[in-house]
Scaffold this motif. Structure first.
Motif, short mmCIF file in Angstrom:
data_model
loop_
_atom_site.label_atom_id
_atom_site.label_comp_id
_atom_site.label_asym_id
_atom_site.label_seq_id
_atom_site.Cartn_x
_atom_site.Cartn_y
_atom_site.Cartn_z
N HIS A 76 -19.89 -50.27 -52.20
CA HIS A 76 -19.66 -51.05 -50.99
C HIS A 76 -20.52 -52.32 -50.99
O HIS A 76 -20.06 -53.39 -50.61
CB HIS A 76 -19.95 -50.20 -49.76
N TYR A 77 -21.79 -52.18 -51.37
CA TYR A 77 -22.72 -53.30 -51.33
C TYR A 77 -22.87 -53.98 -52.70
O TYR A 77 -23.87 -54.66 -52.93
CB TYR A 77 -24.07 -52.83 -50.81
N ASP A 78 -21.86 -53.82 -53.56
CA ASP A 78 -21.94 -54.35 -54.93
C ASP A 78 -22.30 -55.84 -54.99
O ASP A 78 -23.06 -56.27 -55.85
CB ASP A 78 -20.62 -54.10 -55.66
N ARG A 111 -29.83 -58.57 -54.96
CA ARG A 111 -30.72 -59.03 -53.89
C ARG A 111 -31.90 -58.06 -53.76
O ARG A 111 -31.78 -56.86 -54.02
CB ARG A 111 -29.96 -59.10 -52.55
N PRO A 112 -33.06 -58.58 -53.33
CA PRO A 112 -34.26 -57.73 -53.23
C PRO A 112 -34.10 -56.58 -52.23
O PRO A 112 -34.73 -55.54 -52.39
CB PRO A 112 -35.36 -58.70 -52.78
N PHE A 113 -33.24 -56.78 -51.24
CA PHE A 113 -33.09 -55.75 -50.20
C PHE A 113 -32.04 -54.69 -50.56
O PHE A 113 -31.81 -53.77 -49.78
CB PHE A 113 -32.76 -56.38 -48.84
N PRO A 134 -31.97 -52.03 -52.66
CA PRO A 134 -32.37 -50.62 -52.61
C PRO A 134 -32.52 -50.09 -51.18
O PRO A 134 -32.08 -48.98 -50.86
CB PRO A 134 -33.72 -50.60 -53.35
N SER A 135 -33.12 -50.90 -50.29
CA SER A 135 -33.30 -50.42 -48.92
C SER A 135 -31.97 -50.36 -48.17
O SER A 135 -31.76 -49.50 -47.31
CB SER A 135 -34.31 -51.28 -48.16
N LEU A 136 -31.05 -51.25 -48.54
CA LEU A 136 -29.72 -51.25 -47.93
C LEU A 136 -28.98 -49.94 -48.26
O LEU A 136 -28.42 -49.29 -47.38
CB LEU A 136 -28.95 -52.44 -48.53
N VAL A 137 -29.03 -49.58 -49.54
CA VAL A 137 -28.37 -48.35 -49.99
C VAL A 137 -29.07 -47.12 -49.40
O VAL A 137 -28.42 -46.19 -48.91
CB VAL A 137 -28.35 -48.28 -51.54
N ALA A 138 -30.41 -47.16 -49.39
CA ALA A 138 -31.16 -46.03 -48.82
C ALA A 138 -30.80 -45.84 -47.34
O ALA A 138 -30.61 -44.72 -46.88
CB ALA A 138 -32.67 -46.27 -48.98
N PHE A 139 -30.68 -46.95 -46.63
CA PHE A 139 -30.41 -46.84 -45.19
C PHE A 139 -29.00 -46.34 -44.90
O PHE A 139 -28.82 -45.43 -44.08
CB PHE A 139 -30.66 -48.18 -44.48
N SER A 193 -33.34 -56.22 -35.30
CA SER A 193 -33.83 -56.25 -36.68
C SER A 193 -32.70 -56.29 -37.70
O SER A 193 -31.71 -55.56 -37.57
CB SER A 193 -34.69 -55.01 -36.90
N ILE A 194 -32.85 -57.14 -38.73
CA ILE A 194 -31.79 -57.32 -39.73
C ILE A 194 -31.52 -56.03 -40.51
O ILE A 194 -30.39 -55.75 -40.91
CB ILE A 194 -32.11 -58.51 -40.68
#
Ligand code: DAT
Ligand code: MG
Length: 150
Positions: free
Chosen positions: A48-50, A55-57, A59-64, A108-109
């Motif tokens: 989905h976030y391919d 981007r630096p964020f 890993p946190s995007l996928v974790a969230f 928060s983003i």
């Protein structure tokens, strides 16, 4: 008919905003044609976030997005892709206009409550990624003549 993919992220679910968000799309006049609650797999999240993979964020995007239940939806209507983006508001909730979902409910983003496809082609890709054809229901609301001129 144009369709878009909308997902209420784990923060939106945890904060009890599922009903409020669905209400806004229903009240606007768009048609719900797909809906499911799910625990997102790492594989689906990364696909989905391919576009954000580098981007630096990322890993946190996928974790969230994989951290709790998500409500995945497909909404239909003329112009729904762009209109849904307007209803959702800017990526950073602090910059999002009041009256938008992120503007009204977020600060928060990394907790911006909701995803919406950014273009018609993106919507087609995301709908195919998240839903099987059998999970989508084509139907015409009885109020249609009161929403659009024929
Ligand atoms: P949008 O969700 O508005 O389409 P996007 O596609 O640019 O925004 O980014 C996807 C998600 O990634 C976004 O909802 C939140 C997160 N994100 C974007 N930019 C970020 C940043 N600069 N720092 C942290 N998270 C970010
Ligand atoms: Mg995006």
């Amino acid at each position: 008919m144009e369709r878009t993919f909308i997902a209420i992220k784990p923060d939106g679910v945890q904060r009890g905003l599922v009903g409020e968000i669905i209400r806004r799309f229903e009240a606007k006049g768009f048609t719900l044609v797909g809906l499911k609650m799910m625990q997102v797999s790492r594989e689906l999240a990364e696909k989905h976030y391919d576009v954000h993979r580098e981007r630096p964020f990322f890993p946190s995007l996928v974790a969230f997005i994989t951290s709790g239940p998500v409500v995945a939806m497909v909404w239909e209507g003329d112009g729904v892709v762009a209109a849904a983006r307007k209803m959702i508001g800017a990526t950073n909730p602090l910059s999002a206009e009041p009256g938008t979902i992120r503007g009204d409910f977020g600060i928060s983003i990394g907790r911006n409550l909701i995803h919406g496809s950014d273009a018609i082609e993106t919507a087609q890709r995301e709908i195919a990624l998240w839903f099987t054809p059998e999970e989508l229901v084509a139907w015409r609301p009885a109020v249609q003549p009161w929403l659009v001129e024929s």
